[in-house]
Scaffold this motif. Structure first.
Motif: not given
Length: 545
Positions: A469-475
């Motif tokens: 969830h957080i990884q996709q927001k950053l990427q």
């Protein structure tokens, strides 16, 4: 990777640079300052004033539940007007549209604005209720008027929004309604009341009735003057009746099992005063008139204590909705002063907010040179507390330029949520997401302050550190992609990143660590994303400070 700021929860000030404290003297500038400082003893922490960077972040979060942008933080920090800029910022924030969104969220927790199936509120009723609360805040409606309208409203739960105060109460017996009213407007819990006291107060709500209409899930809330009351308190022998009000110092707890529809209805206010109710006046109006008078021992006290707790992290009476004789205030003179100010202002909530937010006490740093066991109750330091679930996800979305999917288990209407809707503006407590549930959003079941949990637990840390969830927001973040693709000195990119996430510039030690990690000799976007992820997992980002 360790970024400076993790020391924020330590008991001593950081030695290698200090971006959190300003070199400003403690000089009482208002009665709040004088009353708090006069209570400090040599054993209490020595207060210090927070830095401009800390203040701009704190003020944005406490006034509008939103992080400042990098440009807003930079402009405030660089403003040379040290004498007036903090007060000016507070005035500006209280006029922004996010102010109404954020404080409507606060009141929605207390007023239990949440659609439930198959009983209580329906989605369009919850939406109407929230719109009314928000509009009241935009208009800066006097708080006594706000309370009176909620308590005396009658009509359709779809068309007369304040009646949803009664629809949102789970226990709709007269005693259940009286308990909800006491919690909301008197800041007191009736589980410590005697049965007679609760029953006497319940009489004011004993003729409240509900009836359905032909429209699906619409219900009319109204005063039914012909309703037979099955249980009521009678006036104690020897009471002196003047007009319709009787007062006595005796125990007014005698109960009768039933009362004839033609008999005078007698109720007892929570302070022990009895009143014989007229057959041509809604008893709720009598109770509201008693409640909102300035000399009422609960109404004003509960309001200012609740607001102080929302802004300062704990109540002068703690918890904020547990006012009772054996739970005294930590600063009785301060509480009395705020009560009088609130009354004199005409129950102006924005005046009360501004009074607290512009005090030096509000500007105290969260860090101190010493620790005492009771120092949170002294207000010598700004209390550390994790960001509310709604504020936290909005902050992450603001940094990354992404959005959340919010859904509700309750059927149509009004379950569609616009893609760019911030969490602080969600009207209905049934509209949620896995993130909000995980990070302790209030379930809005009882209206009690302790329903909202800001405790940090391991599952939350794991989500922030390891979730897709957080990884996709950053990427997928376009703002971060643009920030990291600009051809400029890495130190300038690092400064913008720190201003975006932490609302301050990095100190020298942080620059040295970060530049070593991002390999400043050549651009590597993944390294910058790693650094952003580290900052988001930092206690300095996750906590109000």
């Amino acid at each position: 990777m360790l970024i400076a700021g993790a020391s924020l929860l330590a008991t001593e000030l950081p030695r290698d640079g200090n971006p959190y404290v300003a070199s400003m003297p403690i000089e009482p500038k208002c009665d709040i300052d004088r009353l708090v400082l006069s209570k400090l003893s040599p054993n209490n922490p020595k207060p210090t004033i927070c830095s401009d960077a800390v203040f701009v972040r704190r003020a944005f979060l406490d006034c509008i539940g939103t992080l400042p942008s990098a440009a807003e933080a930079k402009q405030f920090i660089d403003d040379p007007d040290r004498e007036h800029k903090r007060t000016t910022l507070i005035d500006e924030l209280l006029q922004r549209p996010e102010y109404a969104d954020y404080w409507a969220m606060k009141w929605a927790d207390a007023l239990r604005i949440k659609a439930e199936f198959p009983i209580n509120l329906w989605p369009n009723a919850a939406q109407a209720y929230h719109r009314w609360v928000r509009a009241s805040l935009v208009a800066n409606k006097p708080y006594d008027q706000f309370a009176r309208e909620l308590l005396t409203a009658s009509g359709s739960n779809f068309r007369v929004a304040p009646v949803n105060f009664y629809r949102a109460i789970q226990n709709k017996t007269p005693e259940g309604i009286a308990s909800a009213v006491a919690l909301t407007f008197m800041g007191t819990r009736t589980n410590g009341w005697s049965a007679a006291r609760l029953a006497g107060t319940a009489v004011f709500f004993s003729q409240l009735s509900y009836k359905p209409t032909a429209e699906w899930k619409e219900e009319i809330v109204f005063w039914d003057s012909l309703k037979v009351v099955e249980r009521a308190d009678s006036v104690a022998p020897g009471s002196e009746i003047v007009g319709t009000v009787a007062t006595s110092n005796d125990d007014l707890g005698s109960l009768s099992n039933s009362i004839d529809a033609n008999s005078p209805l007698v109720a007892i206010f929570p302070d022990g005063t009895t009143v014989q109710l007229s057959s041509d006046q809604d008893p709720r109006e009598v109770f509201a008139a008693w409640l909102i008078q300035p000399k009422n021992p609960w109404f004003t006290k509960a309001a200012v204590n609740r607001v102080w707790a929302w802004l300062m992290g704990r109540g002068i009476i703690e918890q904020a909705d547990d006012i009772r004789d054996d739970n005294p205030p930590s600063h009785p003179e301060l509480l009395a002063y705020l009560e009088q100010e609130f009354v004199d202002s005409g129950y102006d909530l924005q005046h009360l907010y501004r009074l607290i937010l512009t005090s030096q006490v509000y500007q105290f740093s969260a860090l101190s040179h010493s620790v005492s066991e009771d120092h949170p109750a002294t207000f010598a330091t700004y209390p550390l507390r994790r960001l509310d679930a709604e504020v936290l996800i909005d902050a992450i979305n603001s940094i990354t330029g992404t959005h959340e999917l919010y859904t509700s288990p309750i059927p149509e209407p009004f379950t569609y949520i616009p893609r760019d809707q911030p969490a602080i503006a969600l009207a209905d407590g049934s509209i949620t997401s896995p993130f909000l549930a995980l990070f302790g959003r209030s379930p809005r079941a009882t209206g009690m302050a302790n329903e909202k949990s800001n405790r940090s637990v391991s599952s939350q840390w794991l989500h922030l550190l390891n979730s897709s969830h957080i990884q996709q927001k950053l990427q997928l973040s376009e703002p971060l992609k643009q920030m990291f693709s600009v051809r400029r000195k890495p130190e300038l990119t690092l400064e913008e990143l720190y201003l975006t996430v932490l609302s301050r510039r990095p100190i020298e030690a942080e620059i040295e660590i970060a530049m070593g990690y991002v390999k400043s000799s050549k651009f590597n976007r993944n390294d910058w994303l790693d650094l952003t992820w580290a900052l988001i997992n930092n206690t300095e980002f996750l906590y109000r400070h």
